[in-house]
Design a protein around this motif. Structure first.
Motif, PDB file in Angstrom:
ATOM      1  N   THR A 186      -7.431  -0.683  -2.439  1.00 34.52           N
ATOM      2  CA  THR A 186      -9.069   0.317  -2.103  1.00 34.52           C
ATOM      3  C   THR A 186      -8.841   0.125  -0.573  1.00 34.52           C
ATOM      4  N   PHE A 187      -9.363   1.736   0.372  1.00 36.07           N
ATOM      5  CA  PHE A 187      -9.036   1.750   1.260  1.00 36.07           C
ATOM      6  C   PHE A 187     -10.899   2.291   1.713  1.00 36.07           C
ATOM      7  N   ASP A 188     -10.829   1.879   3.093  1.00 34.47           N
ATOM      8  CA  ASP A 188     -12.465   1.831   3.277  1.00 34.47           C
ATOM      9  C   ASP A 188     -13.169   3.529   2.903  1.00 34.47           C
ATOM     10  N   GLN A 189     -12.219   4.334   2.892  1.00 40.90           N
ATOM     11  CA  GLN A 189     -13.190   5.579   1.785  1.00 40.90           C
ATOM     12  C   GLN A 189     -13.816   6.113   1.081  1.00 40.90           C
ATOM     13  N   GLY A 190     -13.368   4.155   0.125  1.00 41.16           N
ATOM     14  CA  GLY A 190     -13.448   4.444  -1.298  1.00 41.16           C
ATOM     15  C   GLY A 190     -12.535   4.394  -2.250  1.00 41.16           C
ATOM     16  N   MET A 191     -11.625   5.488  -1.370  1.00 37.40           N
ATOM     17  CA  MET A 191      -9.918   5.071  -2.186  1.00 37.40           C
ATOM     18  C   MET A 191      -9.331   3.965  -2.856  1.00 37.40           C
ATOM     19  N   SER A 192      -9.119   3.853  -4.118  1.00 40.40           N
ATOM     20  CA  SER A 192      -7.783   3.142  -4.380  1.00 40.40           C
ATOM     21  C   SER A 192      -6.754   3.567  -5.248  1.00 40.40           C
ATOM     22  N   SER A 243       0.740  -1.304   0.129  1.00 38.04           N
ATOM     23  CA  SER A 243       0.184  -0.018  -0.110  1.00 38.04           C
ATOM     24  C   SER A 243       0.890   1.213  -0.114  1.00 38.04           C
ATOM     25  N   PRO A 244       0.932   2.103  -0.708  1.00 39.44           N
ATOM     26  CA  PRO A 244       0.930   3.740  -1.063  1.00 39.44           C
ATOM     27  C   PRO A 244       1.207   3.850   1.149  1.00 39.44           C
ATOM     28  N   GLY A 245       2.690   4.739   1.269  1.00 36.92           N
ATOM     29  CA  GLY A 245       2.943   5.735   2.298  1.00 36.92           C
ATOM     30  C   GLY A 245       2.109   5.204   3.573  1.00 36.92           C
ATOM     31  N   ARG A 246       2.897   5.633   4.582  1.00 37.75           N
ATOM     32  CA  ARG A 246       2.660   5.186   6.169  1.00 37.75           C
ATOM     33  C   ARG A 246       1.323   5.690   6.715  1.00 37.75           C
ATOM     34  N   CYS A 247       0.351   4.666   6.970  1.00 44.30           N
ATOM     35  CA  CYS A 247      -0.502   5.524   7.987  1.00 44.30           C
ATOM     36  C   CYS A 247      -0.698   4.674   8.976  1.00 44.30           C
ATOM     37  N   GLN A 259      -7.368  -1.553   8.082  1.00 38.96           N
ATOM     38  CA  GLN A 259      -6.771  -2.694   6.694  1.00 38.96           C
ATOM     39  C   GLN A 259      -6.987  -2.296   5.058  1.00 38.96           C
ATOM     40  N   PRO A 260      -6.468  -1.624   4.462  1.00 34.28           N
ATOM     41  CA  PRO A 260      -7.347  -1.842   2.909  1.00 34.28           C
ATOM     42  C   PRO A 260      -7.421  -3.104   2.362  1.00 34.28           C
ATOM     43  N   ARG A 261      -8.417  -2.963   1.580  1.00 32.24           N
ATOM     44  CA  ARG A 261      -8.594  -4.259   0.767  1.00 32.24           C
ATOM     45  C   ARG A 261      -7.505  -4.956  -0.331  1.00 32.24           C
ATOM     46  N   ILE A 262      -6.536  -5.859  -0.715  1.00 27.19           N
ATOM     47  CA  ILE A 262      -5.659  -5.871  -1.824  1.00 27.19           C
ATOM     48  C   ILE A 262      -6.052  -6.977  -2.892  1.00 27.19           C
ATOM     49  N   SER A 263      -6.041  -6.622  -4.104  1.00 23.46           N
ATOM     50  CA  SER A 263      -6.238  -7.579  -4.439  1.00 23.46           C
ATOM     51  C   SER A 263      -5.356  -7.490  -5.782  1.00 23.46           C
ATOM     52  N   TRP A 264      -5.332  -8.616  -6.588  1.00 26.56           N
ATOM     53  CA  TRP A 264      -4.499  -9.176  -8.091  1.00 26.56           C
ATOM     54  C   TRP A 264      -5.420  -8.864  -8.706  1.00 26.56           C
ATOM     55  N   GLU A 265      -4.716  -8.864 -10.582  1.00 21.92           N
ATOM     56  CA  GLU A 265      -5.574  -8.577 -11.113  1.00 21.92           C
ATOM     57  C   GLU A 265      -4.513  -9.373 -13.030  1.00 21.92           C
ATOM     58  N   GLY A 266      -4.598 -10.491 -13.543  1.00 24.87           N
ATOM     59  CA  GLY A 266      -3.943 -10.768 -14.521  1.00 24.87           C
ATOM     60  C   GLY A 266      -4.303 -11.895 -14.887  1.00 24.87           C
ATOM     61  N   ALA A 267      -3.292 -12.561 -16.013  1.00 21.20           N
ATOM     62  CA  ALA A 267      -3.496 -13.600 -16.372  1.00 21.20           C
ATOM     63  C   ALA A 267      -2.298 -14.609 -16.395  1.00 21.20           C
TER      64      ALA A 267
END
Length: 302
Positions: A64-70, A5-9, A14-22
């Motif tokens: 993706t963070f709780d505030q809807g930011m991704s 995740s970007p930066g120190r919070c 805890q944000p949701r981290i997902s992967w996309e790809g073949a």
């Protein structure tokens, strides 16, 4: 691979981290790293086995963070592998061909198409000698023009990079000059075949007409036999004429002699003819057809 995740919070969920790809992920792990000042970073690790077909494919990590930011990070996969080779001639894949037959004066073009990452060094060889060709995007082309006997032999394409070496080869077999007598030979063979066909047709016609004649002869024979079925045959029966007492000659002394008959030379012999039908015998040949039957029986004296 790891996505962070970007930066120190501080003081956030805890944000949701997902992967996309073949890719086929074999392991996935999420963890949090906390620093001494109380700030945190969030991480996600995935493990997968890259394939050759996935080279240059994109891979995305989304936080993706709780505030809807991704936020999204894009990576292009760089899958390295050893060279693979395809040899073609006139656009046809001849990888499964181990030899090629050529004749004097022929021309042929070979292309060695290499797929590798990183790029490979590609070289054509004839036996153990280097054959220089045209290189374009990992494809090396050689041309054999107006082929002679000296062009025959084994040609090999070799490709090498840091992951390995791959070789493919093809054997050129020289058949010599094109035969000038081929049309003559072909004409002679065609003539022989035509002659044999004519002879065969003649033999079949002969056998057909011979069989036909035999059938006609058998039919005529049967008809002839039918015509003679009702023929009537006869036999003659000869008898001595009755001699009246006046015609008997007396012995001297007046006694009759019964066992001596004297007939004048002019006397007539009489015969009786009896007709009867005999069972017809089917004739076996022409001689039987022309034969006439008769039975002559002499009657006993009265």
């Amino acid at each position: 691979m790891t996505c962070t995740s970007p930066g120190r919070c501080r003081n956030i969920a805890q944000p949701r981290i997902s992967w996309e790809g073949a890719m086929n992920v074999t392991r996935r792990m999420h963890y949090i790293f906390t620093y001494g000042d109380g700030t945190r970073t969030f991480h996600s690790n995935i493990t997968f086995t890259p394939r050759k077909s996935q080279n240059n494919a994109p891979l995305f990590c989304r936080v993706t963070f709780d505030q809807g930011m991704s936020t999204v990070e894009r990576q292009t996969l760089n899958v390295e592998y050893s060279p693979s080779i395809i040899i073609t001639t006139e656009g046809v894949d001849i990888n499964d061909t181990i030899s090629l037959i050529v004749e004097d004066g022929d021309s042929v073009t070979f292309r060695c198409i290499v797929d590798s990452n990183p790029n490979a060094s590609v070289t054509w060889y004839k036996e153990d000698m280097v054959v220089h060709g045209n290189i374009s995007n990992q494809t090396v082309t050689i041309q054999l023009i107006n082929i002679t006997k000296s062009d025959a032999g084994r040609y090999q394409c070799s490709a090498m990079n840091e992951h390995g070496v791959t070789n493919r080869s093809i054997q050129i077999i020289y058949r010599g000059a094109k035969s000038q007598n081929s049309p003559v030979i072909a004409g002679a063979v065609s003539g022989v075949i035509l002659l044999l066909l004519i002879i065969l047709i003649g033999v079949l016609l002969y056998l057909f007409f011979r069989k036909k004649r035999k059938q006609n002869a058998d039919e005529n024979l049967k008809n002839t036999s039918a015509n003679h079925t009702n023929d009537t045959y006869s036999y003659a029966e000869f008898t001595k004429p009755d001699v009246s007492p006046t015609e008997k000659t007396l012995q001297k002394g007046g006694s009759e002699v019964d066992d001596s008959i004297y007939v004048n030379s002019g006397d007539v012999q009489y015969s009786s003819v009896k007709f009867s039908k005999l069972k017809h015998k089917i004739p076996q040949n022409q001689e039987d057809i022309e034969m006439e039957y008769a039975e002559i029986k002499k009657a006993p004296p009265k």
